[in-house]
Design a protein around this motif. Structure first.
Motif, PDB file in Angstrom:
ATOM      1  N   TYR A 264      -0.252   3.593   7.235  1.00 16.01           N
ATOM      2  CA  TYR A 264      -1.389   3.699   6.817  1.00 16.01           C
ATOM      3  C   TYR A 264      -2.401   3.125   7.406  1.00 16.01           C
ATOM      4  CZ  TYR A 264       2.135   4.053   2.630  1.00 16.01           C
ATOM      5  OH  TYR A 264       2.725   4.750   1.995  1.00 16.01           O
TER       6      TYR A 264
ATOM      7  N   ILE B 124      -3.041  13.631   4.308  1.00 14.46           N
ATOM      8  CA  ILE B 124      -3.863  12.776   3.442  1.00 14.46           C
ATOM      9  C   ILE B 124      -5.444  12.703   5.095  1.00 14.46           C
ATOM     10  CG2 ILE B 124      -5.376  10.402   2.308  1.00 14.46           C
ATOM     11  CD1 ILE B 124      -1.998  10.286   2.284  1.00 14.46           C
TER      12      ILE B 124
ATOM     13  N   ASN C  75       1.209   5.917  -0.513  1.00 16.42           N
ATOM     14  CA  ASN C  75       0.075   6.942  -1.477  1.00 16.42           C
ATOM     15  C   ASN C  75       0.706   7.552  -2.352  1.00 16.42           C
ATOM     16  OD1 ASN C  75       2.508   6.879   0.820  1.00 16.42           O
ATOM     17  ND2 ASN C  75       1.957   9.807   0.894  1.00 16.42           N
TER      18      ASN C  75
ATOM     19  N   PHE D 217      -7.588   2.822  -4.147  1.00 16.73           N
ATOM     20  CA  PHE D 217      -8.378   2.059  -3.172  1.00 16.73           C
ATOM     21  C   PHE D 217     -10.215   2.932  -4.094  1.00 16.73           C
ATOM     22  CE2 PHE D 217      -6.812   1.068   1.206  1.00 16.73           C
ATOM     23  CZ  PHE D 217      -5.450   0.646   0.738  1.00 16.73           C
TER      24      PHE D 217
ATOM     25  N   VAL E   4       0.549  -0.998  -0.400  1.00 17.34           N
ATOM     26  CA  VAL E   4      -0.041  -0.177   0.195  1.00 17.34           C
ATOM     27  C   VAL E   4       0.867   1.206  -0.059  1.00 17.34           C
ATOM     28  CG1 VAL E   4      -1.473   1.202   1.198  1.00 17.34           C
ATOM     29  CG2 VAL E   4      -1.835  -1.047   1.067  1.00 17.34           C
TER      30      VAL E   4
ATOM     31  N   VAL F  47      -8.919   9.065   1.191  1.00 18.03           N
ATOM     32  CA  VAL F  47      -8.665   8.276   1.415  1.00 18.03           C
ATOM     33  C   VAL F  47      -8.177   7.625  -0.101  1.00 18.03           C
ATOM     34  CG1 VAL F  47      -7.337   5.633   2.348  1.00 18.03           C
ATOM     35  CG2 VAL F  47      -7.807   7.840   3.919  1.00 18.03           C
TER      36      VAL F  47
ATOM     37  N   VAL G 198      -6.395   3.238   6.199  1.00 20.36           N
ATOM     38  CA  VAL G 198      -6.823   2.101   5.450  1.00 20.36           C
ATOM     39  C   VAL G 198      -8.444   1.491   6.459  1.00 20.36           C
ATOM     40  CG1 VAL G 198      -6.764   0.030   4.814  1.00 20.36           C
ATOM     41  CG2 VAL G 198      -4.671   1.315   5.054  1.00 20.36           C
TER      42      VAL G 198
ATOM     43  N   THR H  70      -3.282   0.642  -4.023  1.00 21.62           N
ATOM     44  CA  THR H  70      -2.686  -0.732  -3.808  1.00 21.62           C
ATOM     45  C   THR H  70      -1.526  -1.152  -5.089  1.00 21.62           C
ATOM     46  OG1 THR H  70      -3.915  -1.542  -5.436  1.00 21.62           O
ATOM     47  CG2 THR H  70      -4.604  -2.336  -2.970  1.00 21.62           C
TER      48      THR H  70
ATOM     49  N   ARG I  73       6.004   8.898   2.428  1.00 18.49           N
ATOM     50  CA  ARG I  73       6.118   8.287   2.814  1.00 18.49           C
ATOM     51  C   ARG I  73       5.721   9.654   4.094  1.00 18.49           C
ATOM     52  NH1 ARG I  73       8.695   2.937   4.501  1.00 18.49           N
ATOM     53  NH2 ARG I  73       7.584   1.528   3.142  1.00 18.49           N
TER      54      ARG I  73
ATOM     55  N   LEU J 100      -4.466   6.641  -1.367  1.00 21.92           N
ATOM     56  CA  LEU J 100      -3.562   5.520  -1.650  1.00 21.92           C
ATOM     57  C   LEU J 100      -4.261   4.439  -2.895  1.00 21.92           C
ATOM     58  CD1 LEU J 100      -4.667   4.816   2.436  1.00 21.92           C
ATOM     59  CD2 LEU J 100      -2.935   5.761   1.299  1.00 21.92           C
TER      60      LEU J 100
ATOM     61  N   ILE K 245       2.025  11.015   4.392  1.00 25.33           N
ATOM     62  CA  ILE K 245       0.723  10.015   4.787  1.00 25.33           C
ATOM     63  C   ILE K 245       0.142  11.235   5.398  1.00 25.33           C
ATOM     64  CG2 ILE K 245       0.177   8.778   6.197  1.00 25.33           C
ATOM     65  CD1 ILE K 245       2.781   7.190   5.296  1.00 25.33           C
TER      66      ILE K 245
END
Length: 240
Positions: free
Chosen positions: A220, A149, A130, A187, A128, A154, A224, A160, A143, A158, A146
């Motif tokens: 995350y 956010i 960002n 996501f 995962v 999200v 998440v 995958t 990172r 974010l 992060i």
């Protein structure tokens, strides 16, 4: 979203499976067989081949008792640079992966030693992130964002990040060509497919500690979990 390796669980696994040559590369290739690269003049062979495919290419050759990266063409790295892996052995490269050398290294070496020409093996892994950028050689700048956010963002912020990897023997030299193709999916796309979101939620919440730590899942976790709950995935691993 053709690649969903979280449906197979969330732990380190070699997971190499044979595939047909027709499925070796997955789009954007001018020449799936990597032939005709001499049209690029005096370019080094691996670089010339990389100009014909969408995948990153890594050449691994055996010197003494160790398989080492001898050449690499890299345009979509997931938190590593070519300089960090070039010339290094499989053991050195995978050292940071918690438990890899103890659990998997000997098996991976046997696979490379026994790989016969014509056999193509595939594996996939996931994380995962960002960032929607394929080129992410350094984790810190990604990172560091992060904290910016918002929970409501999200779905767009974010992603995958799936790596599809293949290996095959080069018949003339005996080296092994390792290919890497990255797929990024927001996501929000998971939320639009409840079955896929449920599978992701199960893998996320049951991730083995070593896998989760190496992937930085704790960074995350709040975002998440908020996203999963907002989209109906409130059941935890413990059933609470």
């Amino acid at each position: 979203m053709s690649h969903r390796p979280w449906e197979d669980g969330a732990d380190f696994a070699i997971g190499l499976a044979p595939i047909d040559e027709a499925r070796w590369l997955e789009g954007g290739e001018a020449d799936p067989a990597l032939l005709g690269v001499t049209s690029f003049g005096d370019l080094p062979p691996l670089y010339a081949a990389a100009r014909t495919v969408a995948d990153d290419l890594v050449l691994v050759e055996k010197t003494g008792d160790h398989w080492r990266v001898s050449a690499i063409s890299l345009s979509a790295p997931t938190f590593f640079t070519a300089r960090e892996v070039l010339g290094r052995s499989l053991a050195d490269i995978h050292g940071p992966v918690n438990g890899f050398n103890d659990r998997f290294l000997a098996r991976l070496v046997r696979i490379f030693d026994g790989l016969r020409p014509g056999l193509i093996l595939q594996r996939r892994n996931w994380s995962v992130v960002n960032s929607d950028q394929p080129f992410t050689p350094f984790p810190a700048p990604v990172r560091a964002r992060i904290g910016e956010i918002a929970p409501g963002d999200v779905g767009r912020a974010l992603f995958t990040r799936v790596e599809r990897q293949t290996v095959r023997r080069l018949p003339e030299t005996g080296g092994v060509l390792f290919t890497i193709r990255v797929w990024l999916t927001p996501f929000q796309a998971l939320a639009e497919r409840p079955g896929q979101l449920a599978a992701f939620a199960r893998a996320w919440r049951s991730a083995a500690p070593g896998f989760a730590a190496y992937k930085g899942f704790h960074l995350y976790a709040e975002l998440v979990e908020a996203f999963l709950r907002a989209h109906g995935e409130s059941h935890s691993v413990n059933g609470a």
